[in-house]
Design an enzyme around this catalytic site. Structure first.
Site, PDB file in Angstrom:
ATOM      1  N   ALA A 133       0.821  -1.202   0.000  1.00 24.54           N
ATOM      2  CA  ALA A 133       0.000   0.000   0.000  1.00 24.54           C
ATOM      3  C   ALA A 133       0.858   1.256   0.000  1.00 24.54           C
ATOM      4  O   ALA A 133       1.455   1.611   1.014  1.00 24.54           O
ATOM      5  CB  ALA A 133      -0.935  -0.008   1.209  1.00 24.54           C
ATOM      6  N   GLU A 136      -2.234   6.904  -1.811  1.00 24.71           N
ATOM      7  CA  GLU A 136      -3.152   7.513  -0.842  1.00 24.71           C
ATOM      8  C   GLU A 136      -4.181   8.339  -1.606  1.00 24.71           C
ATOM      9  O   GLU A 136      -3.994   8.616  -2.797  1.00 24.71           O
ATOM     10  CB  GLU A 136      -2.350   8.379   0.151  1.00 24.71           C
ATOM     11  CG  GLU A 136      -1.359   7.532   0.952  1.00 24.71           C
ATOM     12  CD  GLU A 136      -0.593   8.323   2.026  1.00 24.71           C
ATOM     13  OE1 GLU A 136      -0.938   9.500   2.254  1.00 24.71           O
ATOM     14  OE2 GLU A 136       0.329   7.737   2.613  1.00 24.71           O
ATOM     15  N   PHE A 166      -6.716   1.836  -3.069  1.00 28.32           N
ATOM     16  CA  PHE A 166      -6.384   1.015  -4.243  1.00 28.32           C
ATOM     17  C   PHE A 166      -5.364  -0.071  -3.921  1.00 28.32           C
ATOM     18  O   PHE A 166      -4.429  -0.300  -4.681  1.00 28.32           O
ATOM     19  CB  PHE A 166      -5.842   1.902  -5.380  1.00 28.32           C
ATOM     20  CG  PHE A 166      -6.804   2.929  -5.900  1.00 28.32           C
ATOM     21  CD1 PHE A 166      -8.153   2.870  -5.595  1.00 28.32           C
ATOM     22  CD2 PHE A 166      -6.358   3.968  -6.726  1.00 28.32           C
ATOM     23  CE1 PHE A 166      -9.051   3.821  -6.093  1.00 28.32           C
ATOM     24  CE2 PHE A 166      -7.237   4.912  -7.232  1.00 28.32           C
ATOM     25  CZ  PHE A 166      -8.585   4.845  -6.908  1.00 28.32           C
ATOM     26  N   GLU A 387       1.573   0.548 -10.841  1.00 31.68           N
ATOM     27  CA  GLU A 387       3.043   0.449 -10.879  1.00 31.68           C
ATOM     28  C   GLU A 387       3.651   1.549 -11.744  1.00 31.68           C
ATOM     29  O   GLU A 387       4.606   1.328 -12.473  1.00 31.68           O
ATOM     30  CB  GLU A 387       3.478  -0.925 -11.404  1.00 31.68           C
ATOM     31  CG  GLU A 387       3.205  -2.052 -10.441  1.00 31.68           C
ATOM     32  CD  GLU A 387       4.110  -2.045  -9.230  1.00 31.68           C
ATOM     33  OE1 GLU A 387       5.323  -2.186  -9.386  1.00 31.68           O
ATOM     34  OE2 GLU A 387       3.591  -1.872  -8.120  1.00 31.68           O
ATOM     35  N   THR A 389       2.033   4.968 -13.996  1.00 27.28           N
ATOM     36  CA  THR A 389       1.290   5.098 -15.254  1.00 27.28           C
ATOM     37  C   THR A 389       2.278   5.154 -16.421  1.00 27.28           C
ATOM     38  O   THR A 389       3.484   5.311 -16.221  1.00 27.28           O
ATOM     39  CB  THR A 389       0.472   6.402 -15.259  1.00 27.28           C
ATOM     40  OG1 THR A 389       1.391   7.496 -15.156  1.00 27.28           O
ATOM     41  CG2 THR A 389      -0.524   6.464 -14.101  1.00 27.28           C
TER      42      THR A 389
HETATM   43  C1  FAD Z   1      -7.024  -1.677  -9.755  1.00 34.72           C
HETATM   44  C2  FAD Z   1      -5.937  -0.913  -9.120  1.00 34.72           C
HETATM   45  C3  FAD Z   1      -5.027  -1.570  -8.324  1.00 34.72           C
HETATM   46  C4  FAD Z   1      -4.019  -0.862  -7.691  1.00 34.72           C
HETATM   47  N1  FAD Z   1      -3.162  -1.520  -6.840  1.00 34.72           N
HETATM   48  C5  FAD Z   1      -2.304  -0.805  -6.090  1.00 34.72           C
HETATM   49  C6  FAD Z   1      -1.547  -1.405  -5.048  1.00 34.72           C
HETATM   50  O1  FAD Z   1      -1.601  -2.629  -4.853  1.00 34.72           O
HETATM   51  N2  FAD Z   1      -0.762  -0.627  -4.271  1.00 34.72           N
HETATM   52  C7  FAD Z   1      -0.666   0.723  -4.454  1.00 34.72           C
HETATM   53  O2  FAD Z   1       0.043   1.368  -3.713  1.00 34.72           O
HETATM   54  N3  FAD Z   1      -1.349   1.336  -5.440  1.00 34.72           N
HETATM   55  C8  FAD Z   1      -2.174   0.615  -6.252  1.00 34.72           C
HETATM   56  N4  FAD Z   1      -2.910   1.239  -7.241  1.00 34.72           N
HETATM   57  C9  FAD Z   1      -2.761   2.674  -7.417  1.00 34.72           C
HETATM   58  C10 FAD Z   1      -2.051   3.054  -8.705  1.00 34.72           C
HETATM   59  O3  FAD Z   1      -0.695   2.729  -8.618  1.00 34.72           O
HETATM   60  C11 FAD Z   1      -2.289   4.554  -8.927  1.00 34.72           C
HETATM   61  O4  FAD Z   1      -3.633   4.713  -9.242  1.00 34.72           O
HETATM   62  C12 FAD Z   1      -1.407   5.106  -9.998  1.00 34.72           C
HETATM   63  O5  FAD Z   1      -0.092   5.143  -9.558  1.00 34.72           O
HETATM   64  C13 FAD Z   1      -1.819   6.507 -10.441  1.00 34.72           C
HETATM   65  O6  FAD Z   1      -2.056   7.340  -9.362  1.00 34.72           O
HETATM   66  P1  FAD Z   1      -3.406   8.198  -9.278  1.00 34.72           P
HETATM   67  O7  FAD Z   1      -4.506   7.231  -9.524  1.00 34.72           O
HETATM   68  O8  FAD Z   1      -3.382   8.942  -8.030  1.00 34.72           O
HETATM   69  O9  FAD Z   1      -3.348   9.157 -10.526  1.00 34.72           O
HETATM   70  P2  FAD Z   1      -2.617  10.615 -10.553  1.00 34.72           P
HETATM   71  O10 FAD Z   1      -1.286  10.529  -9.922  1.00 34.72           O
HETATM   72  O11 FAD Z   1      -3.560  11.610 -10.024  1.00 34.72           O
HETATM   73  O12 FAD Z   1      -2.463  10.802 -12.091  1.00 34.72           O
HETATM   74  C14 FAD Z   1      -3.497  11.267 -12.965  1.00 34.72           C
HETATM   75  C15 FAD Z   1      -2.939  11.432 -14.358  1.00 34.72           C
HETATM   76  O13 FAD Z   1      -1.877  12.378 -14.358  1.00 34.72           O
HETATM   77  C16 FAD Z   1      -0.721  11.821 -14.910  1.00 34.72           C
HETATM   78  N5  FAD Z   1       0.446  12.343 -14.221  1.00 34.72           N
HETATM   79  C17 FAD Z   1       0.681  12.363 -12.901  1.00 34.72           C
HETATM   80  N6  FAD Z   1       1.872  12.896 -12.627  1.00 34.72           N
HETATM   81  C18 FAD Z   1       2.409  13.253 -13.804  1.00 34.72           C
HETATM   82  C19 FAD Z   1       3.639  13.864 -14.184  1.00 34.72           C
HETATM   83  N7  FAD Z   1       4.564  14.216 -13.308  1.00 34.72           N
HETATM   84  N8  FAD Z   1       3.849  14.064 -15.491  1.00 34.72           N
HETATM   85  C20 FAD Z   1       2.920  13.702 -16.404  1.00 34.72           C
HETATM   86  N9  FAD Z   1       1.762  13.145 -16.119  1.00 34.72           N
HETATM   87  C21 FAD Z   1       1.505  12.906 -14.826  1.00 34.72           C
HETATM   88  C22 FAD Z   1      -0.878  10.331 -14.709  1.00 34.72           C
HETATM   89  O14 FAD Z   1      -0.110   9.609 -15.635  1.00 34.72           O
HETATM   90  C23 FAD Z   1      -2.355  10.156 -14.927  1.00 34.72           C
HETATM   91  O15 FAD Z   1      -2.602  10.081 -16.300  1.00 34.72           O
HETATM   92  C24 FAD Z   1      -3.891   0.528  -7.907  1.00 34.72           C
HETATM   93  C25 FAD Z   1      -4.788   1.176  -8.738  1.00 34.72           C
HETATM   94  C26 FAD Z   1      -5.808   0.490  -9.333  1.00 34.72           C
HETATM   95  C27 FAD Z   1      -6.765   1.222 -10.186  1.00 34.72           C
END
Ligand code: FAD
Lengths: 410, 363
Positions: A133, A136, A166, A387, A389
């Site tokens: 995890a 946040e 998540f 892991e 985006t």
């Molecule tokens: C089904 C599922 C399982 C998951 N499992 C885990 C888990 O086991 N453990 C865990 O810790 N997390 C987990 N996650 C979380 C996942 O890793 C995050 O959702 C992901 O890292 C993106 O974070 P966010 O959703 O907050 O999007 P945001 O960080 O808000 O990003 C939104 C958009 O902005 C873009 N973006 C953000 N920063 C930048 C930048 N600097 N430059 C350009 N573009 C940017 C992103 O690419 C994305 O398109 C899971 C998510 C899902 C949906």
């Protein structure tokens, strides 16, 4: 010596995994997609027994105590396993007991004693799960720098407070089995990323509660949960890495990065598995209509369908080779950050594109829930999200090749 | 076991080719392209590296065994320097390699040493034909047996150095199969056309060649009476061109990257803008992925596996990579990328040709 010879032992593993995928996954894939949050115990119990018999309590590669014969293959083998099981069904695969992202973090960041202690839960009679995890509510991509969950030392314990969202398999790890979750928390909020550390929180620890089960586009067999930590106390030794925050040093943080170097290619492998499933299925459906693919012809002589399929196959194979290379580097104990992110970028693109095209090419059949194509289309997208985006992994590659810091390129 | 590391000997060869590519090819490329001509010494120096010679056994005048993997490693390094020069240096391989792979013992002993033991001479292949849907498996040039000769009829294009060639390996269809014939320069019925004007590889002189009842003795048919197996030869040229494409693309990336760190907009380097940085990341990823595809196909040829599909896909991937990556390099440089002072526009012109160039190199 450059070689693309698949090691015999990996071939055997892959064949075994294919049998499992064919018999234990494909037949129930649709059912568990339509019954979200129902737990696939048959698959889970089967895998638990199978892995016990194979002598591996966990599908995560271990530091072998036995003397090695020949080169290390653990990560490469794992990539092949994950590719094949995700080809079976990536949602079900994420329900595989015996070690997931939690174990991967322990392996990357824990001491030998910690590995022994925390991973031993997977070798018992009952199947167990683990989770990791980091994310946040306020930040995902910006992690671990933006971790707000805190860990405060109190004698020989750490007290954790915060909310994680998540978390893959969090429910199975904490509620459905005696597993554990690795919680990323800061021991010094003023220190930024340098203060962030992974902590192991075992199932049943008071103050650690699963609060929400998400409903998702795909991989519905896999549970995704929120976890709230409220004055959750864990033993001092559950911290991985240094309890000190050294000025200007980000050692504790590097543990997280090491995890991703190992896990990103694994996500890539899973993505490749889904893409291969979709591509093979389309080819098979076309074959049933006596449409073969005429490899070798120039594009000017190909039909559009042939061209699409050949291009997708080309992309699939090259992405897979890149993934194997990233894992080979990991097995060779060589730096692989750049390859790990590269294969993750490409695999995310690949699986999204291939599954989108597969549904499009098969038209009304592709869109129908009679077939698995539309499910793979929904399952695929997660690989471009978690892991890191696609954008975040592009950033990592770009920083590495440009030799830029986070401050120069963000 | 998988392994992605060239061995010691290969590393030494790569280093030597890289030095040549950097010091000689790169410095000559622009003027050669503008002039439409390659300095002979430049080609001779490349030939002197012995890439082809090292893949021909001693019995036929060389000093080693053929390794397609070594070949693609060398081709990538040379393609990085300059595509037109690389094609010129590697040209004799398009004549010698099919002979090695498909010739009878007698043909190999007769035809290989003059190529391998001498200084660089234009021993060439006539492969490509001037039609939009040209397909190596279904050529329009025909060879018909007529008593104790074959009669060749048809048209070829993109035949390098045809004007000054020592001899040609001409591909033609015999009973539905792609076969090849050795034809000496000046043979009756063989007409060399005007020099072609192409969008890229301008330094490489290429010609159209016509065969008009060209008489070829039976013993000049590659592989003798029963002919030869075309598919490994086709695979060999596909991986060679694909490897050159990796080199061209890598060159474009290597040029665009430092440029992006230098060039500033609104006070910051353009590389610090994600739009540019992501393009560079994608270029690097693409090059790395396609390189592995090419290596795998070459490795399959070396271990004797059927590699037709893999080689075809390697070239398929490589031609898309070359187009995309060289185009992105021009984009990174902006308007400056369009100006012929920078090499990226040349690489973009060359990159577009990759999908057409099968037949122009072999490993
Ligand atoms: C089904 C599922 C399982 C998951 N499992 C885990 C888990 O086991 N453990 C865990 O810790 N997390 C987990 N996650 C979380 C996942 O890793 C995050 O959702 C992901 O890292 C993106 O974070 P966010 O959703 O907050 O999007 P945001 O960080 O808000 O990003 C939104 C958009 O902005 C873009 N973006 C953000 N920063 C930048 C930048 N600097 N430059 C350009 N573009 C940017 C992103 O690419 C994305 O398109 C899971 C998510 C899902 C949906």
């Amino acid at each position: 010596m450059i070689s693309f010879e698949m090691p015999e032992s990996i071939r055997k593993t892959a064949v075994l995994m294919e049998t499992i995928a064919d018999n234990m996954m494909r037949p129930v894939a649709r059912y568990f997609d339509e019954h979200e949050h129902e737990i696939p115990w048959d698959y889970i119990n089967f895998m638990h027994e199978a892995m016990k018999q194979m002598g591996v309590g966990s599908i995560t590669p271990k530091e072998g105590k036995k003397k090695r014969k020949g080169p290390r293959l653990g990560f490469q083998r794992q990539a092949f396993m994950l590719e094949m099981l995700s080809w079976g069904d990536s949602g079900l695969f994420l329900c595989t007991p015996g070690g997931g992202l939690g174990s991967a973090t322990v392996l990357a960041a824990g001491t030998p004693e910690q590995k022994e202690r925390f991973l031993s839960c997977h070798t018992g009679d009952k199947p167990t799960f683990d989770a990791m995890a980091l994310t946040e509510p306020h930040a995902g991509s910006a992690m671990p720098a933006e971790v707000r969950t805190t860990a405060v030392r109190d004698g020989d314990e750490w007290v954790l407070n915060g909310e994680k969202i998540f978390v893959t398999a969090g429910h199975k790890a904490l509620v459905d089995s005696d597993g554990f979750v690795v919680i990323w928390a800061t021991i010094d909020p003023a220190a930024g990323r340098a203060g962030v550390r992974p902590f192991v929180v075992e199932a049943g620890t008071p103050g650690c509660t699963v609060t929400k089960l998400e409903h998702k586009l795909g991989i519905r067999a896999s549970d995704t949960v929120s976890i709230v930590l409220q004055d959750c106390r864990v033993p001092f030794e559950n911290l991985m890495g240094s309890p000190e925050v050294k000025k200007k040093k980000t050692k504790g943080f590097k543990g997280a990065m090491a995890t991703f170097d190992a896990t990103r290619p694994l996500i890539a492998a899973m993505a490749v598995g889904v893409a291969r499933a979709a591509l093979e299925s389309v080819k098979q459906m076309l074959e049933e209509h006596e449409i073969g693919i005429r490899y070798g012809l120039p594009r000017s002589r190909l039909t559009n369908i042939e061209r699409e399929i050949i291009d997708m196959e080309t992309m699939l194979r090259s992405t897979w080779l890149l993934t194997i290379k990233a894992m080979w580097l990991a097995d060779e104990r060589k730096p692989n950050t750049i390859e790990a992110s590269m294969c993750k970028v490409r695999a995310g693109d690949l699986v999204v594109k291939v599954t989108q095209r597969a549904v499009e090419i098969m038209g009304p059949l592709g869109y129908s829930r009679e077939y698995l194509l539309e499910k793979w289309f929904r399952d695929a997208k997660i690989n471009d999200l978690y892991e890191g985006t696609g954008q975040i992994n592009r950033l990592i590659v770009a920083r590495r090749i440009l030799d830029y810091s986070r401050h120069e390129l963000s | 076991m998988y392994s992605f590391e060239p061995d010691e000997e290969q590393r030494m060869l790569i280093e030597a080719v890289e030095r040549y590519a950097t010091n000689d090819l790169r410095t000559a490329a622009h003027d050669a392209d503008e002039a439409g001509e390659l300095p002979v010494e430049l080609i001779e120096k490349g030939w002197g590296l012995g890439v082809l010679q090292a893949s021909i056994p001693e019995a036929y005048g060389g000093f080693g065994d053929r390794s397609a993997v070594t070949g693609v490693l060398a081709a990538e390094a040379m393609g990085w320097g300059d595509l037109a020069s690389a094609l010129a240096v590697m040209l004799p391989a398009t004549y010698a390699m099919p002979v090695l792979l498909g010739g009878t013992e007698e043909q190999k002993t007769r035809w290989l040493p003059p190529v391998i033991e001498a200084e660089w001479k234009p021993y060439v292949a006539a492969f490509i034909e001037p039609s939009f849907d040209f397909y190596a498996g279904d050529m329009r040039t025909t060879a018909k047996k007529n008593g104790d000769v074959y009669l060749l009829n048809g048209e070829k294009a993109y035949v390098p150095f045809a004007e000054t060639a020592e001899a040609f390996l001409i591909y033609a269809v015999v009973d539905g199969q792609t076969q090849a014939f050795i034809v000496p320069a000046g043979a009756e019925g063989l007409t060399i056309g005007e020099r072609e004007k192409l969008m890229g590889i301008g330094a490489l002189p290429t010609y159209q060649v016509k065969m008009d009842d060209l008489l070829v003795p039976l013993e000049s048919k590659l592989g003798g009476e029963q002919g030869f197996d075309f598919s490994p030869v086709l695979a060999s040229t596909q991986v060679a061109i694909a490897a050159l494409a990796v080199g061209v693309s890598k060159a474009a990336l290597d040029y665009a990257l430092p440029y992006a760190k230098e060039r500033e907009v609104w006070g910051v380097p353009i590389a610090q803008k994600q739009a540019i940085a992501f393009m560079l990341a994608e270029m690097a990823t693409e090059v790395e992925a396609i390189r592995l595809l090419v290596w795998e196909a070459a490795w399959m040829l070396d271990v004797g596996k059927e590699a037709s599909k893999e080689a075809y896909m390697a070239l398929n991937g490589a031609s898309d990579m070359a187009m995309t990556v060289t185009d992105q390099a021009v984009q990174v440089l902006g308007g400056h990328g369009y100006i012929r002072e920078h090499p990226v526009e040349l690489w973009m012109r060359n990159g577009r040709g990759i999908s057409t160039f099968a037949g122009l190199a072999m490993v």
